[in-house]
Design an enzyme around this catalytic site. Structure first.
Site, PDB file in Angstrom:
ATOM      1  N   CYS A 214       0.969  -1.134  -0.012  1.00 44.38           N
ATOM      2  CA  CYS A 214       0.092   0.112  -0.151  1.00 44.38           C
ATOM      3  C   CYS A 214       1.036   1.257  -0.142  1.00 44.38           C
ATOM      4  O   CYS A 214       2.005   1.307   0.315  1.00 44.38           O
ATOM      5  CB  CYS A 214      -1.015   0.120   1.271  1.00 44.38           C
ATOM      6  SG  CYS A 214      -1.760  -1.316   1.612  1.00 44.38           S
TER       7      CYS A 214
ATOM      8  N   ARG B 296      -4.979   6.986  -0.175  1.00 41.07           N
ATOM      9  CA  ARG B 296      -4.053   5.628  -0.242  1.00 41.07           C
ATOM     10  C   ARG B 296      -4.457   5.048  -1.360  1.00 41.07           C
ATOM     11  O   ARG B 296      -5.479   5.104  -1.989  1.00 41.07           O
ATOM     12  CB  ARG B 296      -4.015   4.903   0.865  1.00 41.07           C
ATOM     13  CG  ARG B 296      -5.509   4.325   1.291  1.00 41.07           C
ATOM     14  CD  ARG B 296      -5.824   2.731   0.815  1.00 41.07           C
ATOM     15  NE  ARG B 296      -4.762   1.861   1.207  1.00 41.07           N
ATOM     16  CZ  ARG B 296      -4.777   1.319   2.806  1.00 41.07           C
ATOM     17  NH1 ARG B 296      -5.892   1.729   3.274  1.00 41.07           N
ATOM     18  NH2 ARG B 296      -3.896   0.625   3.142  1.00 41.07           N
TER      19      ARG B 296
END
Length: 330
Positions: free
Chosen positions: A2, A17
């Site tokens: 991530c 994100r």
């Protein structure tokens, strides 16, 4: 895998994100109104709190967030921290929170990063999962507001530590101090014109050929590993320029996140399994708007917190729009 990003431009702030996984979790946009009671395993339930909105799952009428913001403009995202993460047994005298409770507790009670730092001084993240079928995920967290960002990590060696994060970005393992030190390796990378009109290779380098714009960035890493992604998104964030409009800021945010996306087939984790960027989120923390895209639907989708009854005591869910969409013009 991530990547997290906090982007400030003028008086505006955006947070979000990429979530990179080989599994497509059935996530949705989840809104937790102010009066939805949030039970805690080792401390008192939170009866009233700031409204929270983000991406996650609802299990047994409880919100499990991957990333979220609250109505005051504080954002938080959990990113994989496989090797170094350590969740501890319950410790007397500490504020004991399970990893799946930490985001709700911080966003429910804090308006700013400064307030979060005060609470985190006494937090111990415990080693239990939400259920027998849902083991705790090893995570570290990026927390951001208009003025600053921090990283929260708990390891066996150091316990829980909070790091100031002037770069406003985060990736996965290794620990945040490594990422910071590693940036020094790229000190000569530049976005400036001079780096492709002259050379640093040697005092006299007669065969230097100008191949076009962007040669100053030739040293940036291009891998999908977390170390490379941290460097690349930090470079993009620290050199970001865009119009201070909603269109300009939101477009810039998604362009920055696109620089570290994972394409299907590029990152094999198991036989016939590949990590992809399942979704990207972008929160306008001033207006409390969540924008998102998915791997197969790059059209912008959005949910406005202001459209909800924030004094309710019931969770709200908006299903992710995942289907491929095209705006035909003829």
């Amino acid at each position: 895998m991530c990547t997290g990003l906090s982007l400030k431009n003028g008086n505006h702030h955006y947070f979000g994100r990429n979530l990179d996984l080989e599994l497509d979790y059935p996530v949705d946009v989840v809104i937790t109104p102010r009066n939805k009671k949030l039970a805690m395993r080792h401390t008192d339930a939170i009866d009233t709190h700031y409204a929270i909105y983000g991406v996650g799952l609802i299990q047994d009428d409880y919100p499990l967030y991957f990333d979220a913001c609250n109505e005051k403009g504080l954002g938080m995202a959990g990113l994989a921290f496989w090797t170094s993460c350590y969740y501890a047994p319950v410790e007397e005298g500490k504020l004991n929170l399970a990893s799946f409770e930490l985001l709700q507790y911080i966003l429910g009670k804090c308006e700013t990063v400064a307030e979060a730092k005060e609470i985190l001084k006494n937090v111990n993240i415990t080693n239990e999962g939400f259920s027998a079928a849902m083991a705790p995920s090893p995570l570290h967290w990026l927390i951001s507001d208009h003025t600053s960002s921090i990283v929260v990590e708990q390891t066996k060696e150091h316990g829980l530590r909070v790091y100031d994060n002037p770069y406003d970005v985060l990736a996965n393992e290794p620990e945040f101090p490594f990422h910071v030190k590693n940036l020094s390796f790229y000190a000569n990378v530049s976005n400036q014109l001079q780096n492709f009109t002259e050379t640093r290779f040697a005092p006299e380098f007669p065969d230097f050929v100008k191949l076009g714009a962007g040669m100053g960035t030739a040293g940036l890493p291009g891998g999908l590993d977390s170390i490379s992604r941290f460097v690349k998104i930090a470079f993009g964030r620290l050199n970001s320029i865009c119009p201070d409009t909603e269109a300009g800021n939101v477009s810039q945010f998604f362009r920055l996140m696109e620089s570290v996306i994972q394409c299907n087939g590029s990152d094999q984790v198991k036989k016939d399994e590949y990590e992809i960027t399942q979704f990207t989120t972008c929160y306008n923390t001033d207006e409390n708007i969540l924008y998102y895209t998915t791997y197969y639907n790059e059209s912008l989708n959005a949910v406005k917190l202001a459209s909800e009854d924030l004094d309710s005591d019931q969770l709200v869910k908006y299903e992710f729009i995942r289907d491929f969409q095209v705006n035909f013009q003829n």
